[in-house]
Scaffold this motif. Structure first.
Motif, PDB file in Angstrom:
ATOM      1  N   SER A  74     -14.740  12.004  -3.474  1.00 37.23           N
ATOM      2  CA  SER A  74     -14.375  10.764  -2.789  1.00 37.23           C
ATOM      3  C   SER A  74     -14.131  10.961  -1.294  1.00 37.23           C
ATOM      4  N   GLU A 108      -4.885  10.424   1.201  1.00 39.45           N
ATOM      5  CA  GLU A 108      -4.728   8.994   0.959  1.00 39.45           C
ATOM      6  C   GLU A 108      -3.403   8.487   1.506  1.00 39.45           C
ATOM      7  N   LYS A 109      -2.366   9.326   1.402  1.00 39.48           N
ATOM      8  CA  LYS A 109      -1.038   8.953   1.901  1.00 39.48           C
ATOM      9  C   LYS A 109      -0.904   9.139   3.403  1.00 39.48           C
ATOM     10  N   GLU A 168      -6.614  15.231  -2.062  1.00 38.02           N
ATOM     11  CA  GLU A 168      -7.065  13.840  -2.016  1.00 38.02           C
ATOM     12  C   GLU A 168      -5.878  12.887  -1.894  1.00 38.02           C
ATOM     13  N   ALA A 169      -4.820  13.135  -2.687  1.00 31.85           N
ATOM     14  CA  ALA A 169      -3.623  12.286  -2.622  1.00 31.85           C
ATOM     15  C   ALA A 169      -2.919  12.428  -1.284  1.00 31.85           C
ATOM     16  N   ARG A 210      -9.878   6.570   5.308  1.00 29.59           N
ATOM     17  CA  ARG A 210      -8.876   5.865   6.117  1.00 29.59           C
ATOM     18  C   ARG A 210      -8.890   6.346   7.566  1.00 29.59           C
ATOM     19  N   ALA A 258      -8.187   0.291   5.136  1.00 24.83           N
ATOM     20  CA  ALA A 258      -8.962   1.318   5.836  1.00 24.83           C
ATOM     21  C   ALA A 258     -10.040   0.680   6.701  1.00 24.83           C
ATOM     22  N   ASP A 311       0.831  -1.206   0.000  1.00 28.23           N
ATOM     23  CA  ASP A 311       0.000   0.000   0.000  1.00 28.23           C
ATOM     24  C   ASP A 311       0.865   1.254   0.000  1.00 28.23           C
ATOM     25  N   HIS A 343     -10.523  11.664   4.960  1.00 28.45           N
ATOM     26  CA  HIS A 343     -10.474  10.469   4.119  1.00 28.45           C
ATOM     27  C   HIS A 343     -11.102   9.291   4.846  1.00 28.45           C
ATOM     28  N   ALA A 391      -6.305  -0.581  -0.522  1.00 26.75           N
ATOM     29  CA  ALA A 391      -6.473   0.610   0.320  1.00 26.75           C
ATOM     30  C   ALA A 391      -7.795   0.547   1.076  1.00 26.75           C
ATOM     31  N   ALA A 393       1.321   4.094  -3.055  1.00 24.21           N
ATOM     32  CA  ALA A 393       1.058   5.513  -2.799  1.00 24.21           C
ATOM     33  C   ALA A 393       2.266   6.380  -3.131  1.00 24.21           C
TER      34      ALA A 393
END
Length: 307
Positions: free
Chosen positions: A160, A143-144, A139-140, A279, A78, A15, A277, A74, A19
């Motif tokens: 998202s 996500e990271k 968003e990125a 996550r 999560a 993962d 997010h 991912a 990323a």
């Protein structure tokens, strides 16, 4: 594949690699040495029977198999985090944690600085990192795990991401106390005659949507200073005959030096939301912070009321 023989730490590694697309950055993210992470990548390749990543001039390019695994992996991790963190009790008075928040300079000044102080009193083990919001990368970043929470206008929130409204903001007109132009009622014509300071976040512009409203009426105001942030605007107005339109929360608590009036023409306001997010959705500490922020934003004093 016998799932009982899978080392789930390898899935966390995969993962991170998907990323970051870089062994060095993934190793830093996971607090591993590069040789240790390279060894885990070799085990992943053997386990999945695929190279997973091939060298490229920008780092590593995922193979079709790796790309196909990215989204479901991912989502699965999560969900696993949600199960684990929701079962863990969170004690703000004792627990230590770090929160990374992305926001504009306006949000920092109008909401988050006061919120940070209030939150620190309730959670002394909390560390907060405030950083500029970058809607294109948000968003990125989430996500990271580089950003946990964002506070911004709805336009900057990807579909998202989860989000929740905090408050509606409106603009007010400000001038220094004793400004000679305000001895008479402020109308649109007098508004246009005054020298204005405005904010251009990207720098260099001397127009805002207000000027489009005026232009439709055949009017034009005199903008003589274009600032890059809202922080400096009240100070400039207090020390000169400049005037400005600013979000109301920017000038709460500063009534002694400023005249704060309703604008003489309609000025569209804006909404502020918080976003996070999936996550982080089930994390007990972050869920607590989000609830505290919603309550704080609703209880914060509005323009015209004592702070």
């Amino acid at each position: 594949m016998d799932i009982k023989r899978i080392d789930f730490n390898l899935l966390v590694t995969l993962d991170a690699l998907l990323a970051e697309r870089s062994v060095s950055r993934a190793a830093q993210r996971l607090n591993l040495s590069q040789p240790a992470l390279s060894a885990q990548l070799a085990r992943l390749r053997e386990m999945l029977g695929d190279p997973l990543f091939v060298p490229s001039h920008r780092g590593m390019t995922p193979t079709p198999l790796a790309l196909g695994l990215q989204a479901p992996l991912a989502a699965a991790l999560a969900q696993l985090r949600d199960v684990v963190t929701s079962a863990r009790a969170f004690d703000p008075a004792r627990d230590e944690f770090t929160l990374h928040v992305a926001c504009s300079d306006y949000v920092q000044a109008a909401l988050l600085l006061d919120f940070t102080l209030a939150l620190r009193r309730a959670a002394p083990g909390l560390r907060i990192a405030l950083r500029p919001a970058d809607s294109a990368r948000l968003e990125a970043q989430m996500e990271k795990g580089d950003v946990d929470l964002a506070v911004l206008t709805p336009e900057g929130i990807a579909e998202s991401l989860r989000s929740r409204p905090l408050f509606e903001e409106r603009y007010v007109f400000i001038a220094r106390r004793g400004h000679p132009a305000l001895r008479r009622p402020l109308d649109t014509a007098r508004f246009c005659e005054l020298e204005h300071v405005m904010v251009s976040p990207r720098g260099g512009s001397f127009t805002t949507p207000v000027d489009e409203v005026l232009d439709a009426q055949g009017l034009r105001r005199r903008v003589v200073v274009s600032a890059s942030t809202f922080h400096s605007v009240p100070d400039l107005v207090e020390r000169s005959d400049l005037v400005a339109l600013v979000p109301a929360r920017m000038v709460e608590g500063r009534p002694n030096r400023l005249r704060v009036l309703e604008p003489p023409l309609p000025v569209p306001g804006f909404a502020i939301r918080m976003a996070w997010h999936n996550r982080n959705h089930g994390d007990a500490a972050q869920r607590w912070v989000r609830e505290q922020l919603v309550a704080f934003a609703r209880e914060a004093p509005r323009f015209g009321h004592p702070k």
